[in-house]
Design an enzyme around this catalytic site. Structure first.
Site, PDB file in Angstrom:
ATOM      1  N   GLY A 100       0.903  -1.122  -0.082  1.00  0.00           N
ATOM      2  CA  GLY A 100      -0.098   0.233  -0.118  1.00  0.00           C
ATOM      3  C   GLY A 100       0.827   1.292   0.084  1.00  0.00           C
ATOM      4  O   GLY A 100       0.173   2.380  -0.213  1.00  0.00           O
ATOM      5  N   GLU A 119       4.395  -6.451   1.546  1.00  0.00           N
ATOM      6  CA  GLU A 119       3.828  -6.731   0.272  1.00  0.00           C
ATOM      7  C   GLU A 119       3.680  -5.715  -0.525  1.00  0.00           C
ATOM      8  O   GLU A 119       2.540  -5.335  -1.064  1.00  0.00           O
ATOM      9  CB  GLU A 119       2.327  -7.404   0.517  1.00  0.00           C
ATOM     10  CG  GLU A 119       2.335  -8.901   0.987  1.00  0.00           C
ATOM     11  CD  GLU A 119       1.070  -9.144   1.289  1.00  0.00           C
ATOM     12  OE1 GLU A 119      -0.127  -8.490   0.952  1.00  0.00           O
ATOM     13  OE2 GLU A 119       0.899 -10.345   1.267  1.00  0.00           O
ATOM     14  N   TYR A 167      -9.791   6.518 -10.818  1.00  0.00           N
ATOM     15  CA  TYR A 167      -9.894   6.940  -9.615  1.00  0.00           C
ATOM     16  C   TYR A 167      -9.302   8.604  -9.774  1.00  0.00           C
ATOM     17  O   TYR A 167      -8.676   9.136  -8.610  1.00  0.00           O
ATOM     18  CB  TYR A 167      -8.344   6.321  -9.045  1.00  0.00           C
ATOM     19  CG  TYR A 167      -8.317   5.011  -9.244  1.00  0.00           C
ATOM     20  CD1 TYR A 167      -9.316   3.956  -8.473  1.00  0.00           C
ATOM     21  CD2 TYR A 167      -7.431   4.339  -9.702  1.00  0.00           C
ATOM     22  CE1 TYR A 167      -9.079   2.651  -8.707  1.00  0.00           C
ATOM     23  CE2 TYR A 167      -7.205   2.828  -9.916  1.00  0.00           C
ATOM     24  CZ  TYR A 167      -8.060   2.023  -9.096  1.00  0.00           C
ATOM     25  OH  TYR A 167      -8.058   0.749  -9.314  1.00  0.00           O
ATOM     26  N   CYS A 215     -13.154   6.249 -27.111  1.00  0.00           N
ATOM     27  CA  CYS A 215     -14.291   6.944 -27.246  1.00  0.00           C
ATOM     28  C   CYS A 215     -15.092   7.089 -25.991  1.00  0.00           C
ATOM     29  O   CYS A 215     -16.233   6.664 -25.406  1.00  0.00           O
ATOM     30  CB  CYS A 215     -15.328   6.199 -28.120  1.00  0.00           C
ATOM     31  SG  CYS A 215     -14.668   6.002 -29.876  1.00  0.00           S
ATOM     32  N   GLU A 216     -14.463   7.827 -25.064  1.00  0.00           N
ATOM     33  CA  GLU A 216     -15.060   8.477 -23.758  1.00  0.00           C
ATOM     34  C   GLU A 216     -14.388   9.637 -23.580  1.00  0.00           C
ATOM     35  O   GLU A 216     -13.150  10.140 -23.668  1.00  0.00           O
ATOM     36  CB  GLU A 216     -14.376   7.390 -22.476  1.00  0.00           C
ATOM     37  CG  GLU A 216     -14.803   6.312 -22.852  1.00  0.00           C
ATOM     38  CD  GLU A 216     -15.872   5.418 -21.868  1.00  0.00           C
ATOM     39  OE1 GLU A 216     -15.978   6.253 -20.893  1.00  0.00           O
ATOM     40  OE2 GLU A 216     -16.112   4.392 -21.933  1.00  0.00           O
ATOM     41  N   TYR A 226      -0.139  -0.993 -12.013  1.00  0.00           N
ATOM     42  CA  TYR A 226      -1.642  -0.811 -12.345  1.00  0.00           C
ATOM     43  C   TYR A 226      -1.821  -0.067 -13.472  1.00  0.00           C
ATOM     44  O   TYR A 226      -2.810   0.474 -13.711  1.00  0.00           O
ATOM     45  CB  TYR A 226      -2.156  -0.148 -11.201  1.00  0.00           C
ATOM     46  CG  TYR A 226      -2.022  -0.765 -10.008  1.00  0.00           C
ATOM     47  CD1 TYR A 226      -2.386  -2.332  -9.716  1.00  0.00           C
ATOM     48  CD2 TYR A 226      -1.179  -0.233  -8.965  1.00  0.00           C
ATOM     49  CE1 TYR A 226      -2.079  -2.910  -8.517  1.00  0.00           C
ATOM     50  CE2 TYR A 226      -0.952  -1.095  -7.726  1.00  0.00           C
ATOM     51  CZ  TYR A 226      -1.418  -2.226  -7.449  1.00  0.00           C
ATOM     52  OH  TYR A 226      -1.408  -2.920  -6.409  1.00  0.00           O
TER      53      TYR A 226
HETATM   54  N1  LLP Z   1      -1.340  -6.753  -0.474  1.00  0.00           N
HETATM   55  C1  LLP Z   1      -2.720  -6.742  -0.834  1.00  0.00           C
HETATM   56  C2  LLP Z   1      -3.524  -7.931  -0.156  1.00  0.00           C
HETATM   57  C3  LLP Z   1      -3.346  -5.986  -1.568  1.00  0.00           C
HETATM   58  O1  LLP Z   1      -4.611  -6.152  -1.809  1.00  0.00           O
HETATM   59  C4  LLP Z   1      -2.549  -5.221  -2.294  1.00  0.00           C
HETATM   60  C5  LLP Z   1      -3.260  -4.194  -3.447  1.00  0.00           C
HETATM   61  C6  LLP Z   1      -1.117  -4.911  -2.221  1.00  0.00           C
HETATM   62  C7  LLP Z   1      -0.525  -6.125  -1.293  1.00  0.00           C
HETATM   63  C8  LLP Z   1      -0.176  -4.023  -3.079  1.00  0.00           C
HETATM   64  O2  LLP Z   1      -0.633  -2.886  -2.828  1.00  0.00           O
HETATM   65  P1  LLP Z   1       0.460  -1.749  -3.185  1.00  0.00           P
HETATM   66  O3  LLP Z   1       1.663  -1.641  -2.609  1.00  0.00           O
HETATM   67  O4  LLP Z   1       0.707  -1.769  -4.703  1.00  0.00           O
HETATM   68  O5  LLP Z   1      -0.288  -0.422  -3.000  1.00  0.00           O
HETATM   69  N2  LLP Z   1      -5.708  -0.761  -9.003  1.00  0.00           N
HETATM   70  C9  LLP Z   1      -5.471   0.373  -7.817  1.00  0.00           C
HETATM   71  C10 LLP Z   1      -4.653  -0.450  -6.779  1.00  0.00           C
HETATM   72  C11 LLP Z   1      -5.446  -1.571  -6.047  1.00  0.00           C
HETATM   73  C12 LLP Z   1      -4.517  -2.364  -5.112  1.00  0.00           C
HETATM   74  C13 LLP Z   1      -5.073  -3.443  -4.526  1.00  0.00           C
HETATM   75  N3  LLP Z   1      -4.460  -4.088  -3.817  1.00  0.00           N
HETATM   76  C14 LLP Z   1      -4.801   1.414  -8.303  1.00  0.00           C
HETATM   77  O6  LLP Z   1      -4.298   1.300  -9.555  1.00  0.00           O
HETATM   78  O7  LLP Z   1      -4.227   2.336  -7.593  1.00  0.00           O
END
Ligand code: LLP
Length: 450
Positions: A257, A299, A343, A371-372, A399
């Site tokens: 996150g 993670e 987002y 087309c948006e 992403y």
């Molecule tokens: N661990 C779990 C259980 C997760 O659900 C996620 C992300 C991560 C780790 C990794 O998160 P990160 O470090 O990449 O923030 N599509 C969205 C982000 C969705 C993330 C979902 N889960 C975007 O483009 O901002």
């Protein structure tokens, strides 16, 4: 190691190796972006290996004083064979969320025990693959999933190694679509039910081994505070479990996150500090409760690959509306980067073939070709772009590829890994012929019915 000695790329908008050459072109990983666009076409995703390495090494270095920690790469940020191989070589484990990601991780030779399988609705087939690949850790999201895992482990004569995902009621300051740890979240087991679910796991200990708890509070978090809170909440849960079940859980998975800088308004904590502060807080919070220190897992996804990526587009038609905004339309958009539409994500961009070019006093908005009306890549920049210019958007390593679509029946761009002047294709451009590959036409529509 002191934080000052470790570069944390997630606080920068641009990849670590970014430069401008004597032609005024953008250079990444020692490669001229204009040449790469000629060679591989546009739109093009570029990933700078050095930035990925730096981010990963900074995260690992942040955990150096913790006795037993491991970084898992959250594959959902960018999952393909080359990146999985790189992450494995860097010593990471992997967080996967689908049969596809699991298969990719296994194909990239990750040992099964270093793979953590997440998701709030894994299918029976997915659980069976996790059980049969070996000791893939299953992060169980609900009581009913626990029952399913126990049943399948019994049926396949395996002992499932599991973690329970909890909903900690901690919310980072981020877009509500990417928050996950709050009470209304679809993810995880509510704290009030944790004890009952642990009791089920312990009662099934012949087929289920409860290794620890997991939480992930959300994504693109910029502050440390929610992580400090979550560690305290987790330590309390571990203490409760010890009291109730006389058991020391072995692992603690605090999710990912951590945010990155997309624009100058973003100020995420450096990844080194993030990892180090979490590790120190775990030592304190668990120490205060006389708990054995669990193996600590983090993670990150975005913070490892996000800053490494740029997307290169070719500018096409340009028009000016009566309000004075210039629209520069490029040859990609929401199919290769749905984040602005989903987002309201903001990005930074430059003209890659004329980085130090003039700036406009009036706003220029870079729009996609789909087309948006919401297909906007960067709103209100001061770039001056001409037809044929190359527009590079920064921080697209996470992403973008993983959320890309074939909207308007377009193929996904190619992806090239750059490092020390070398450019290697890691994902082919998706040809139009492939878009028709799974189409089937009933004979009657071909006028062939009898
Ligand atoms: N661990 C779990 C259980 C997760 O659900 C996620 C992300 C991560 C780790 C990794 O998160 P990160 O470090 O990449 O923030 N599509 C969205 C982000 C969705 C993330 C979902 N889960 C975007 O483009 O901002």
């Amino acid at each position: 190691m002191g934080g000052a000695m470790v570069n944390s790329p997630n606080i920068q908008i641009q990849p670590a190796t970014v430069a401008i050459n004597d032609k005024g072109h953008l250079v990444i990983g020692g490669a001229d972006v204009v040449d790469l666009a000629e060679q591989f076409g546009t739109p093009l995703w570029l990933l700078d290996e050095a930035t990925i390495r730096q981010a990963t090494e900074a995260c690992i270095a942040g955990l150096a004083n913790y006795p037993n920690a491991k970084v898992l790469y959250a594959g959902k940020a960018f999952c393909c064979l080359a990146i999985c191989h790189l992450m494995r070589q860097l010593g990471l484990g992997m967080d996967v969320v689908s049969a596809g990601e699991l298969h990719t991780a296994i194909s990239a030779s990750f040992p099964a025990e270093n793979i953590y399988f997440h998701g709030n609705n894994k299918s029976e087939e997915e659980i069976i693959s996790a059980l049969t690949y070996g000791d893939v850790k299953i992060v169980v999201d609900s009581k009913s999933e626990l029952e399913m895992v126990a049943r399948l482990a019994e049926a396949f004569g395996r002992k499932a190694k599991i973690l329970l995902r909890i909903t900690p009621e901690v919310a980072p300051d981020t877009h509500h679509h990417i928050m996950t740890g709050h009470t209304e979240s679809k993810f995880g087991i509510h704290l009030s039910e944790l004890s009952a679910v642990c009791a089920i796991a312990y009662a099934q200990s012949h087929v289920v081994e409860l290794l620890g708890l997991h939480s992930h509070i959300g994504s693109q978090a910029q502050e440390l505070e929610p992580y400090m809170q979550i560690v305290e909440i987790m330590a309390e849960c571990y203490a409760d479990i010890k009291r109730t079940f006389d058991s020391d859980l072995e692992e603690l998975d605090l999710g990912g996150g951590l945010g990155i800088a997309y624009t100058r308004d973003d100020h995420p904590i450096p990844i080194f500090e993030w990892a180090e502060s979490i590790a120190n807080q775990v030592i304190t919070s668990f120490g205060n409760r006389d708990l054995k220190l669990p193996r600590l897992l983090l993670e990150p996804g975005r913070a490892l690959v996000g800053t490494a990526g740029i997307t290169v587009y070719r500018a096409g038609h340009i028009k000016r509306n009566p309000q004075g905004t210039t629209f520069v339309a490029v040859d990609g958009g929401m199919a290769d980067n749905p984040r602005p539409a989903m987002y309201e994500a903001k990005y930074s961009a430059c003209v890659a073939n004329r980085v130090k070019g003039p700036q406009s006093a009036e706003p220029t908005t870079i729009v996609g070709k789909y087309c948006e009306s919401g297909d906007i890549i960067v709103k209100d920049t001061n770039l001056v772009a001409r037809t044929g210019d190359l527009i590079a958007t920064f921080a697209t390593g996470a992403y973008n590829y993983s959320m890309a679509s074939n909207y308007n029946r377009t193929g996904r761009p190619a992806c090239v890994l750059v490092n020390e002047g070398k450019a290697e294709l890691i994902i082919d451009r998706e040809p139009i012929a492939d878009l028709l590959r799974y189409d089937r036409v009933p004979a009657r529509l071909l006028g062939k019915e009898t």
